[in-house]
Design a protein around this motif. Structure first.
Motif, PDB file in Angstrom:
ATOM      1  N   THR A 101      -0.441  14.045   0.006  1.00  0.00           N
ATOM      2  CA  THR A 101      -1.589  14.953   0.080  1.00  0.00           C
ATOM      3  C   THR A 101      -1.247  16.305  -0.537  1.00  0.00           C
ATOM      4  OG1 THR A 101      -0.967  15.703   2.303  1.00  0.00           O
ATOM      5  CG2 THR A 101      -2.480  13.845   2.160  1.00  0.00           C
ATOM      6  N   GLU A 102      -0.064  16.419  -1.082  1.00  0.00           N
ATOM      7  CA  GLU A 102       0.406  17.668  -1.718  1.00  0.00           C
ATOM      8  C   GLU A 102      -0.581  18.273  -2.712  1.00  0.00           C
ATOM      9  OE1 GLU A 102       3.755  18.878  -5.078  1.00  0.00           O
ATOM     10  OE2 GLU A 102       3.714  16.877  -4.210  1.00  0.00           O
ATOM     11  N   PRO A 103      -1.262  17.498  -3.593  1.00  0.00           N
ATOM     12  CA  PRO A 103      -2.158  18.123  -4.570  1.00  0.00           C
ATOM     13  C   PRO A 103      -3.266  18.976  -3.955  1.00  0.00           C
ATOM     14  CG  PRO A 103      -1.705  15.875  -5.230  1.00  0.00           C
ATOM     15  CD  PRO A 103      -1.120  16.048  -3.862  1.00  0.00           C
ATOM     16  N   VAL A 104      -3.761  18.573  -2.780  1.00  0.00           N
ATOM     17  CA  VAL A 104      -4.811  19.361  -2.131  1.00  0.00           C
ATOM     18  C   VAL A 104      -4.263  20.721  -1.720  1.00  0.00           C
ATOM     19  CG1 VAL A 104      -6.405  19.471  -0.189  1.00  0.00           C
ATOM     20  CG2 VAL A 104      -5.977  17.284  -1.321  1.00  0.00           C
ATOM     21  N   ILE A 126      -9.431  16.015  -7.108  1.00  0.00           N
ATOM     22  CA  ILE A 126      -8.142  16.004  -6.423  1.00  0.00           C
ATOM     23  C   ILE A 126      -8.248  15.316  -5.065  1.00  0.00           C
ATOM     24  CG2 ILE A 126      -6.400  17.490  -5.333  1.00  0.00           C
ATOM     25  CD1 ILE A 126      -6.941  19.518  -7.592  1.00  0.00           C
ATOM     26  N   VAL A 127      -9.310  15.612  -4.319  1.00  0.00           N
ATOM     27  CA  VAL A 127      -9.502  15.008  -3.002  1.00  0.00           C
ATOM     28  C   VAL A 127      -9.722  13.501  -3.119  1.00  0.00           C
ATOM     29  CG1 VAL A 127     -11.041  14.892  -1.007  1.00  0.00           C
ATOM     30  CG2 VAL A 127     -10.347  17.118  -1.907  1.00  0.00           C
ATOM     31  N   GLY A 156       5.274  17.191   2.005  1.00  0.00           N
ATOM     32  CA  GLY A 156       4.192  17.406   1.052  1.00  0.00           C
ATOM     33  C   GLY A 156       3.842  18.874   0.900  1.00  0.00           C
ATOM     34  N   ALA A 157       3.727  19.589   2.027  1.00  0.00           N
ATOM     35  CA  ALA A 157       3.380  21.007   1.966  1.00  0.00           C
ATOM     36  C   ALA A 157       4.474  21.818   1.262  1.00  0.00           C
ATOM     37  CB  ALA A 157       3.158  21.545   3.386  1.00  0.00           C
ATOM     38  N   LEU A 158       5.722  21.496   1.553  1.00  0.00           N
ATOM     39  CA  LEU A 158       6.833  22.241   0.944  1.00  0.00           C
ATOM     40  C   LEU A 158       6.985  21.918  -0.544  1.00  0.00           C
ATOM     41  CD1 LEU A 158       9.365  21.970   3.878  1.00  0.00           C
ATOM     42  CD2 LEU A 158       8.440  24.103   2.935  1.00  0.00           C
ATOM     43  N   PHE A 159       6.752  20.667  -0.932  1.00  0.00           N
ATOM     44  CA  PHE A 159       6.768  20.333  -2.359  1.00  0.00           C
ATOM     45  C   PHE A 159       5.664  21.097  -3.088  1.00  0.00           C
ATOM     46  CE2 PHE A 159       9.235  16.247  -1.630  1.00  0.00           C
ATOM     47  CZ  PHE A 159      10.289  16.616  -2.451  1.00  0.00           C
ATOM     48  N   GLY A 160       4.499  21.220  -2.431  1.00  0.00           N
ATOM     49  CA  GLY A 160       3.421  21.994  -3.023  1.00  0.00           C
ATOM     50  C   GLY A 160       3.802  23.448  -3.204  1.00  0.00           C
ATOM     51  N   LEU A 161       4.425  24.035  -2.186  1.00  0.00           N
ATOM     52  CA  LEU A 161       4.845  25.433  -2.270  1.00  0.00           C
ATOM     53  C   LEU A 161       5.900  25.616  -3.353  1.00  0.00           C
ATOM     54  CD1 LEU A 161       4.571  28.257  -1.031  1.00  0.00           C
ATOM     55  CD2 LEU A 161       6.400  27.647   0.577  1.00  0.00           C
ATOM     56  N   SER A 162       6.807  24.651  -3.489  1.00  0.00           N
ATOM     57  CA  SER A 162       7.850  24.758  -4.517  1.00  0.00           C
ATOM     58  C   SER A 162       7.236  24.721  -5.913  1.00  0.00           C
ATOM     59  CB  SER A 162       8.874  23.629  -4.368  1.00  0.00           C
ATOM     60  OG  SER A 162       8.332  22.374  -4.711  1.00  0.00           O
ATOM     61  N   ALA A 163       6.234  23.867  -6.113  1.00  0.00           N
ATOM     62  CA  ALA A 163       5.579  23.790  -7.426  1.00  0.00           C
ATOM     63  C   ALA A 163       4.895  25.098  -7.782  1.00  0.00           C
ATOM     64  CB  ALA A 163       4.575  22.638  -7.435  1.00  0.00           C
ATOM     65  N   ILE A 164       4.287  25.749  -6.780  1.00  0.00           N
ATOM     66  CA  ILE A 164       3.661  27.051  -7.022  1.00  0.00           C
ATOM     67  C   ILE A 164       4.718  28.077  -7.424  1.00  0.00           C
ATOM     68  CG2 ILE A 164       2.484  28.991  -5.902  1.00  0.00           C
ATOM     69  CD1 ILE A 164       0.652  26.663  -6.579  1.00  0.00           C
ATOM     70  N   GLY A 165       5.861  28.050  -6.744  1.00  0.00           N
ATOM     71  CA  GLY A 165       6.930  28.977  -7.091  1.00  0.00           C
ATOM     72  C   GLY A 165       7.438  28.759  -8.502  1.00  0.00           C
TER      73      GLY A 165
END
Length: 293
Positions: A101-104, A126-127, A156-165
């Motif tokens: 669910t990381e893309p959301v 995306i959803v 998933g949430a942390l992978f999303g945050l890492s991609a933003i960084g």
């Protein structure tokens, strides 16, 4: 649409790296297997950056670049650890579906932190693709254990945050084409991660360090695949919002289901088939939106 090809290459390489890391977890532990992708990936990134420097000018990172890279590096270390813990859980299918669910999360956080356009059509695509992953996983939700679910959501949430960084660091570089920007931030990030993991293992987990040294061949393979996959993820991040990259990467679920049906002769349930259709619809919609921008 270079980012499309880069994303597909990255997803394929990541599948191999995940398999290599999963095997290492049982032998050298979660911390050791987490460290492998960074410690053994760094030399490959340094060599690639050194070769690129022969023809291209390397942009100099400033405080903003280092800050974004550090955020992404820390989040990815934590995400990798949670991912490996998820692989050890009994409710693997459930946790993996939640991790996807990381893309959301990415789309929402990217709009807030990087001011990237969201829009109802893009968010809907995306959803839809993410819902398809949840259905295609074939997970038995009634048997889901709380700990694997929490691990999957956290990963998933942390992978999303890492991609933003990582995308933030790439965009903050003062100069350079997309390839050298991606390679510069990748090398910087891996240097931070490898240093942090080595310090931790020397201080608190020397058994993991010994395990990596003893199992260096498998560790080297996982690191090489990890560095290769990360370079293409970063190329994607340099060219389009991270949520686009991670949503397109969901097609690996469709490939995996097709492979399991063809090679392993596993039966695909109607709900899983519906999920794969949703993934294709969501990804196709996202590509159509990106093509118009």
């Amino acid at each position: 649409m270079i980012w499309v090809a880069a994303t597909l290459i990255a997803a394929l390489a990541q599948t191999g790296r995940n398999a290599a890391q999963a095997g290492l977890t049982a032998r050298i532990g979660t911390i050791g297997a987490t460290a492998v992708r960074f410690v053994f990936g760094l030399p490959f990134a340094i060599v690639a950056l050194s070769l690129a420097a022969i023809w291209l000018d390397i942009p100099a990172p400033d405080g903003a670049v280092i800050g974004f890279a550090a955020m992404g590096a820390a989040a990815q270390i934590a995400a990798t650890a949670f991912m490996l813990l998820t692989m050890r859980g009994q409710s693997f299918g459930v946790a993996t579906a939640l991790m996807k669910t990381e893309p959301v999360t990415l789309a929402i956080v990217g709009a807030v932190i990087l001011a990237e356009p969201l829009g109802p059509a893009r968010m809907a695509a995306i959803v839809v693709a993410t819902l398809g992953v949840v259905l295609a996983s074939g997970a038995t939700w009634s048997r889901a254990g709380l700990v694997p679910v929490i691990n999957g959501v956290a990963a998933g949430a942390l992978f999303g945050l890492s991609a933003i960084g990582f995308r933030g660091a790439i965009l903050a570089l003062p100069s350079g084409a997309f390839f050298i920007r991606a390679l510069t931030v990748l090398t910087l990030t891996l240097a931070m991660q490898a240093t942090a993991m080595l310090i931790w293992m020397v201080w608190r987990d020397r058994a993991a360090l010994r395990g990596i040294a003893q199992d260096w061949r498998a560790s080297l393979a996982a690191g090489a695949l990890g560095g290769f996959a990360s370079l293409f993820w970063f190329i994607g991040f340099a060219l389009t919002p991270a949520a686009n990259v991670r949503t397109l990467a969901l097609v690996e679920v469709v490939f995996a289901q097709i492979l399991s049906g063809r090679v392993l002769r596993q039966q695909v349930k109607p709900l899983q088939l519906a999920g794969m259709v949703l993934i294709v619809i969501g990804v196709a919609g996202l590509l159509a939106i990106a093509g118009r921008q």
